[in-house]
Design a protein around this motif. Structure first.
Motif, PDB file in Angstrom:
ATOM      1  N   GLY A 135     120.734  81.977   6.178  1.00  0.00           N
ATOM      2  CA  GLY A 135     120.025  82.703   5.128  1.00  0.00           C
ATOM      3  C   GLY A 135     120.182  82.078   3.751  1.00  0.00           C
ATOM      4  O   GLY A 135     120.621  80.940   3.602  1.00  0.00           O
ATOM      5  N   GLU A 136     119.792  82.869   2.742  1.00  0.00           N
ATOM      6  CA  GLU A 136     119.886  82.418   1.352  1.00  0.00           C
ATOM      7  C   GLU A 136     121.356  82.286   0.961  1.00  0.00           C
ATOM      8  O   GLU A 136     122.139  83.215   1.168  1.00  0.00           O
ATOM      9  N   THR A 137     121.729  81.151   0.418  1.00  0.00           N
ATOM     10  CA  THR A 137     123.116  80.902   0.041  1.00  0.00           C
ATOM     11  C   THR A 137     123.154  80.214  -1.312  1.00  0.00           C
ATOM     12  O   THR A 137     122.359  79.322  -1.582  1.00  0.00           O
ATOM     13  N   SER A 138     124.084  80.651  -2.156  1.00  0.00           N
ATOM     14  CA  SER A 138     124.299  79.959  -3.427  1.00  0.00           C
ATOM     15  C   SER A 138     125.805  79.814  -3.647  1.00  0.00           C
ATOM     16  O   SER A 138     126.575  80.704  -3.292  1.00  0.00           O
ATOM     17  N   LYS A 139     126.201  78.685  -4.197  1.00  0.00           N
ATOM     18  CA  LYS A 139     127.603  78.363  -4.452  1.00  0.00           C
ATOM     19  C   LYS A 139     127.719  77.773  -5.850  1.00  0.00           C
ATOM     20  O   LYS A 139     126.732  77.320  -6.437  1.00  0.00           O
ATOM     21  N   VAL A 162     118.790  78.990  11.217  1.00  0.00           N
ATOM     22  CA  VAL A 162     119.566  78.830  12.439  1.00  0.00           C
ATOM     23  C   VAL A 162     118.632  78.268  13.509  1.00  0.00           C
ATOM     24  O   VAL A 162     117.554  78.844  13.752  1.00  0.00           O
ATOM     25  N   PRO A 163     119.004  77.143  14.145  1.00  0.00           N
ATOM     26  CA  PRO A 163     118.144  76.552  15.175  1.00  0.00           C
ATOM     27  C   PRO A 163     117.936  77.530  16.350  1.00  0.00           C
ATOM     28  O   PRO A 163     118.850  78.255  16.734  1.00  0.00           O
ATOM     29  N   GLN A 164     116.726  77.524  16.885  1.00  0.00           N
ATOM     30  CA  GLN A 164     116.408  78.365  18.033  1.00  0.00           C
ATOM     31  C   GLN A 164     116.983  77.740  19.306  1.00  0.00           C
ATOM     32  O   GLN A 164     116.872  76.538  19.519  1.00  0.00           O
ATOM     33  N   LYS A 165     117.621  78.572  20.122  1.00  0.00           N
ATOM     34  CA  LYS A 165     118.170  78.088  21.401  1.00  0.00           C
ATOM     35  C   LYS A 165     117.130  78.321  22.478  1.00  0.00           C
ATOM     36  O   LYS A 165     116.524  79.381  22.574  1.00  0.00           O
ATOM     37  N   ASN A 166     116.914  77.300  23.316  1.00  0.00           N
ATOM     38  CA  ASN A 166     115.912  77.418  24.400  1.00  0.00           C
ATOM     39  C   ASN A 166     116.547  77.821  25.690  1.00  0.00           C
ATOM     40  O   ASN A 166     117.534  77.578  26.129  1.00  0.00           O
TER      41      ASN A 166
END
Length: 166
Positions: A135-139, A162-166
């Motif tokens: 998701g949206e992340t800030s540091k 997040v990569p989709q798992k097949n």
């Protein structure tokens, strides 16, 4: 009830008689607060550098960044993007960066360890590890230096898919 009240009065009198101590300084009676003398010293402010003093000539370095925030855009979870924040010493004295710290372990800055002369440029490389994040992340990265302000905050942000798992 009476014993409790007597104990409270004795405790109060004890504190009043031991909390302050009178001393003579330059022929004047001075009351010293011995309780406050026993307290630990206050913690230094985080942006105050103990090794740097106000310059005798009043000249400070000024760290001027081309940009203070960078957006990596959309990345995949597990990616490790990097970005170099470019800056210039636009002040009147050598710039010394004493530390650079990321807001968490996933944000790692690298900074010049040698003084940056007036008019010279440098880079602060920031690496971000997106492993386990989504998701949206800030540091942020906090730069501590011998500038008049003492610190500067740089920001990075990204959207992690997040990569989709097949």
């Amino acid at each position: 009830m009476n014993k409790r009240m007597n104990l409270l009065v004795v405790a109060a009198l004890f504190l009043l008689t031991t909390a302050c101590k009178k001393e003579t300084v330059n022929d004047k009676a001075v009351t010293l607060d011995t309780l406050s003398a026993q307290r630990p010293a206050a913690e230094p402010k985080p942006n105050v550098l103990p090794n740097y003093k106000v310059p005798a000539d009043g000249k400070y370095p000024v760290i001027t960044f081309e940009e203070e925030e960078h957006d990596f855009g959309t990345i995949q979870q597990g990616d490790k993007p990097t970005y170099e924040f470019e800056f210039k010493n636009t002040g009147e004295a050598d710039l010394i960066i004493s530390s650079a710290r990321g807001s968490c372990g996933c944000t790692v800055p690298e900074y010049p360890k040698t003084p940056i002369k007036v008019g010279e440029s440098g880079k602060i490389k920031v690496s971000f590890d997106s492993k386990g994040k989504s998701g949206e992340t800030s540091k942020t990265v906090t730069i501590m230096s011998n500038t008049k302000e003492g610190s500067k905050i740089l920001k990075i942000k990204t959207k992690i898919e997040v990569p989709q798992k097949n």
